[in-house]
Design a protein around this motif. Structure first.
Motif, PDB file in Angstrom:
ATOM      1  N   LEU A 152       0.817  -1.213   0.000  1.00  0.00           N
ATOM      2  CA  LEU A 152       0.000   0.000   0.000  1.00  0.00           C
ATOM      3  C   LEU A 152       0.852   1.266   0.000  1.00  0.00           C
ATOM      4  CD1 LEU A 152      -2.750  -1.029   2.594  1.00  0.00           C
ATOM      5  CD2 LEU A 152      -2.854  -1.125   0.090  1.00  0.00           C
ATOM      6  N   GLY A 153       2.170   1.106   0.019  1.00  0.00           N
ATOM      7  CA  GLY A 153       3.068   2.256   0.005  1.00  0.00           C
ATOM      8  C   GLY A 153       3.697   2.506  -1.337  1.00  0.00           C
ATOM      9  N   ASP A 154       3.407   1.668  -2.316  1.00  0.00           N
ATOM     10  CA  ASP A 154       3.957   1.813  -3.663  1.00  0.00           C
ATOM     11  C   ASP A 154       2.905   2.447  -4.557  1.00  0.00           C
ATOM     12  OD1 ASP A 154       5.055   1.610  -6.160  1.00  0.00           O
ATOM     13  OD2 ASP A 154       5.646  -0.484  -5.982  1.00  0.00           O
ATOM     14  N   PRO A 155       3.123   3.667  -5.067  1.00  0.00           N
ATOM     15  CA  PRO A 155       2.107   4.328  -5.895  1.00  0.00           C
ATOM     16  C   PRO A 155       1.730   3.533  -7.141  1.00  0.00           C
ATOM     17  CG  PRO A 155       3.806   5.889  -5.213  1.00  0.00           C
ATOM     18  CD  PRO A 155       4.294   4.525  -4.824  1.00  0.00           C
ATOM     19  N   ALA A 156       2.624   2.660  -7.602  1.00  0.00           N
ATOM     20  CA  ALA A 156       2.347   1.921  -8.836  1.00  0.00           C
ATOM     21  C   ALA A 156       1.316   0.816  -8.643  1.00  0.00           C
ATOM     22  CB  ALA A 156       3.647   1.327  -9.393  1.00  0.00           C
ATOM     23  N   ILE A 157       1.181   0.288  -7.420  1.00  0.00           N
ATOM     24  CA  ILE A 157       0.292  -0.856  -7.205  1.00  0.00           C
ATOM     25  C   ILE A 157      -0.739  -0.633  -6.106  1.00  0.00           C
ATOM     26  CG2 ILE A 157       2.027  -2.513  -8.010  1.00  0.00           C
ATOM     27  CD1 ILE A 157       2.572  -3.159  -5.049  1.00  0.00           C
ATOM     28  N   ALA A 158      -0.662   0.494  -5.395  1.00  0.00           N
ATOM     29  CA  ALA A 158      -1.550   0.698  -4.243  1.00  0.00           C
ATOM     30  C   ALA A 158      -3.022   0.669  -4.641  1.00  0.00           C
ATOM     31  CB  ALA A 158      -1.208   2.028  -3.557  1.00  0.00           C
ATOM     32  N   LEU A 159      -3.379   1.370  -5.723  1.00  0.00           N
ATOM     33  CA  LEU A 159      -4.785   1.404  -6.131  1.00  0.00           C
ATOM     34  C   LEU A 159      -5.261   0.031  -6.577  1.00  0.00           C
ATOM     35  CD1 LEU A 159      -7.253   3.191  -6.556  1.00  0.00           C
ATOM     36  CD2 LEU A 159      -6.450   3.636  -8.878  1.00  0.00           C
ATOM     37  N   SER A 160      -4.404  -0.724  -7.237  1.00  0.00           N
ATOM     38  CA  SER A 160      -4.773  -2.080  -7.657  1.00  0.00           C
ATOM     39  C   SER A 160      -5.016  -2.972  -6.447  1.00  0.00           C
ATOM     40  CB  SER A 160      -3.667  -2.682  -8.536  1.00  0.00           C
ATOM     41  OG  SER A 160      -3.501  -1.935  -9.720  1.00  0.00           O
ATOM     42  N   MET A 161      -4.196  -2.823  -5.416  1.00  0.00           N
ATOM     43  CA  MET A 161      -4.385  -3.633  -4.208  1.00  0.00           C
ATOM     44  C   MET A 161      -5.703  -3.285  -3.511  1.00  0.00           C
ATOM     45  SD  MET A 161      -1.862  -5.616  -4.329  1.00  0.00           S
ATOM     46  CE  MET A 161      -2.249  -6.467  -2.808  1.00  0.00           C
ATOM     47  N   VAL A 162      -6.042  -2.000  -3.462  1.00  0.00           N
ATOM     48  CA  VAL A 162      -7.309  -1.604  -2.853  1.00  0.00           C
ATOM     49  C   VAL A 162      -8.480  -2.159  -3.665  1.00  0.00           C
ATOM     50  CG1 VAL A 162      -8.763   0.358  -2.201  1.00  0.00           C
ATOM     51  CG2 VAL A 162      -6.303   0.471  -1.847  1.00  0.00           C
ATOM     52  N   ALA A 163      -8.354  -2.143  -4.997  1.00  0.00           N
ATOM     53  CA  ALA A 163      -9.415  -2.698  -5.847  1.00  0.00           C
ATOM     54  C   ALA A 163      -9.555  -4.203  -5.638  1.00  0.00           C
ATOM     55  CB  ALA A 163      -9.114  -2.396  -7.318  1.00  0.00           C
ATOM     56  N   ILE A 164      -8.440  -4.901  -5.462  1.00  0.00           N
ATOM     57  CA  ILE A 164      -8.487  -6.346  -5.208  1.00  0.00           C
ATOM     58  C   ILE A 164      -9.186  -6.625  -3.875  1.00  0.00           C
ATOM     59  CG2 ILE A 164      -7.056  -8.361  -4.692  1.00  0.00           C
ATOM     60  CD1 ILE A 164      -5.033  -7.255  -6.749  1.00  0.00           C
ATOM     61  N   VAL A 165      -8.873  -5.822  -2.866  1.00  0.00           N
ATOM     62  CA  VAL A 165      -9.537  -5.985  -1.565  1.00  0.00           C
ATOM     63  C   VAL A 165     -11.034  -5.740  -1.703  1.00  0.00           C
ATOM     64  CG1 VAL A 165      -9.722  -5.027   0.754  1.00  0.00           C
ATOM     65  CG2 VAL A 165      -7.464  -5.424  -0.248  1.00  0.00           C
TER      66      VAL A 165
END
Length: 292
Positions: free
Chosen positions: A150-163
């Motif tokens: 959740l601290g990497d701007p490149a993947i944070a939004l994708s991780m939130v969407a997966i959750v």
């Protein structure tokens, strides 16, 4: 309604509900619309009418456009994953196997968890220092060291969407499962006799029967995902570097951080208009389902 007084009685009975609806929905909507045409500041002095200035600012604001693109990406990824996982889960739950009822109960649990609890739980799971997700990937050799998901701007939004998809895919699964119950079994037998394989049976028998219900639930989920706020607020606060700042979070920030009620209201009205487009798509999907 007949002309013998039943019309008056109907409105008399509906009156209290309509008053409550007007108080909690219509008044805030009108107030927000009016505020969007002013330079109102939260907790400030009297507001002045500024016309369309707030809307013009919103349309020119690169931050608003960026937040809108993030929200669209979040919606497409979350709803897309829910469709894939939900349909696959429904097909598995349709099969007969020992413990099927218990598995169905387990599948519905993520959807039953409140949004805030779900976000807090996954924030701990994805913690870069002691999160179980990093531990699992490290022990299986998928990664070589702990990672800040959740601290990497490149993947944070994708991780939130997966959750978000993990939280809501059971709803899609059970709607599709209900639609599967209505598929005549003799159609599958006929398809097998014609030599159709599993994929051909799914495309020609299963999909046409579940598609109306699937479109309706995905339209509803798209409307909800487009207005996402709580999971973003709890997991990332819009960071890192605004990578997860959605339009709803932008409105919240404009109101309560910058105290700019006029611009925040204009953002909210634009979001409401965009949500209306999704609602119209939902209504069309429902009309299509009713015509079949």
């Amino acid at each position: 309604m007949r002309r013998d007084g039943s019309s008056f009685e109907t409105w008399l009975l509906l009156g209290p509900a309509l008053l409550v609806l007007a108080a909690i929905t219509l008044y805030p909507l009108v107030r927000t619309l009016w505020t969007s045409f002013t330079d109102a500041q939260l907790g400030g002095g009297p507001a002045s009418f500024v016309g369309l200035d707030n809307y013009l600012f919103a349309l020119k604001d690169p931050g608003f456009r960026a937040a809108l693109l993030r929200t669209l990406y979040f919606t497409l990824l979350s709803v897309g994953l829910e469709a894939l996982i939900g349909v696959g889960t429904a097909l598995l739950l349709q099969e007969r196997f020992p413990g099927r009822t218990f598995v169905r109960v387990l599948v519905i649990l993520p959807w039953a968890v409140p949004n805030i609890v779900n976000a807090l739980m996954w924030r701990l799971i994805l913690n870069p220092e002691f999160g179980s997700f990093n531990a699992l990937l490290l022990q299986t050799g998928i990664i070589g060291q702990y990672r800040s998901w959740l601290g990497d701007p490149a993947i944070a939004l994708s991780m939130v969407a997966i959750v978000d998809a993990w939280k809501n895919f059971p709803l899609v699964a059970f709607i599709v499962l209900a639609a599967l119950q209505s598929v005549p079994t003799d159609l599958y037998e006929a398809a097998r006799l014609d030599g159709a394989g599993p994929m051909a049976r799914f495309l020609n028998v299963t999909l046409p029967h579940i598609l109306p219900s699937l479109l309706v639930i995905l339209a509803l989920r798209a409307i909800e995902a487009f207005r996402v706020f709580d999971i973003v607020y709890v997991m990332t606060r819009g960071g890192p570097a605004d990578a997860t700042k959605t339009v709803s979070f932008l409105v919240y920030q404009q109101y309560f951080s910058f105290l700019d009620a006029g611009t925040g209201a204009a953002y909210a009205v634009v979001i409401a208009l965009l949500s209306s487009i999704l609602i119209l798509a939902h209504l069309r999907a429902m009309r299509r389902e009713g015509s079949h």
